[in-house]
Design a protein around this motif. Structure first.
Motif, PDB file in Angstrom:
ATOM      1  N   UNK A 156      57.232   9.080 -19.605  1.00 54.96           N
ATOM      2  CA  UNK A 156      56.977   9.885 -18.035  1.00 54.96           C
ATOM      3  C   UNK A 156      58.046  10.851 -17.665  1.00 54.96           C
ATOM      4  N   UNK A 157      57.752  11.862 -17.950  1.00 54.66           N
ATOM      5  CA  UNK A 157      59.071  12.963 -18.023  1.00 54.66           C
ATOM      6  C   UNK A 157      59.579  13.299 -16.463  1.00 54.66           C
ATOM      7  N   UNK A 158      58.538  12.997 -15.791  1.00 59.30           N
ATOM      8  CA  UNK A 158      58.595  12.931 -13.954  1.00 59.30           C
ATOM      9  C   UNK A 158      59.733  12.120 -13.821  1.00 59.30           C
ATOM     10  N   UNK A 159      59.671  10.753 -13.995  1.00 61.05           N
ATOM     11  CA  UNK A 159      60.205   9.646 -13.524  1.00 61.05           C
ATOM     12  C   UNK A 159      61.305   8.947 -14.383  1.00 61.05           C
ATOM     13  N   UNK A 160      61.175   9.356 -15.980  1.00 63.69           N
ATOM     14  CA  UNK A 160      61.849   8.771 -16.928  1.00 63.69           C
ATOM     15  C   UNK A 160      61.505   7.394 -17.334  1.00 63.69           C
ATOM     16  N   UNK A 161      60.643   6.943 -16.958  1.00 63.73           N
ATOM     17  CA  UNK A 161      60.041   5.642 -17.509  1.00 63.73           C
ATOM     18  C   UNK A 161      59.322   5.578 -18.685  1.00 63.73           C
TER      19      UNK A 161
END
Length: 72
Positions: free
Chosen positions: A58-63
């Protein structure tokens, strides 16, 4: 890839397939796409000393989420 989903012609050319075959690639669904890609890798690499897994980043959260756990 999801940003490219509206550009079917470019995607079909990139994958070297017809536009009608794009749905099978699950371009707009990261989880579905991981399943497709892992399936292809499992067909092509038939060695028991390799583990194959499928992840979604997930590029938004880094998860990173494990979609398909490592299997031989």
């Amino acid at each position: 890839m999801t940003d490219l989903a509206p550009f079917e012609g470019l995607l079909a050319e990139y994958f070297e397939i017809s536009r009608g075959e794009l749905a099978a690639k699950s371009v707009s669904d990261p989880y579905g796409s991981v399943h497709v890609d892992v399936g292809i890798i499992r067909q092509e690499v038939r060695r028991s000393d390799f583990l194959v897994s499928g992840l979604v980043y997930d590029v938004a959260t880094g998860t990173v989420e494990v979609v398909i756990p490592p299997t031989a």
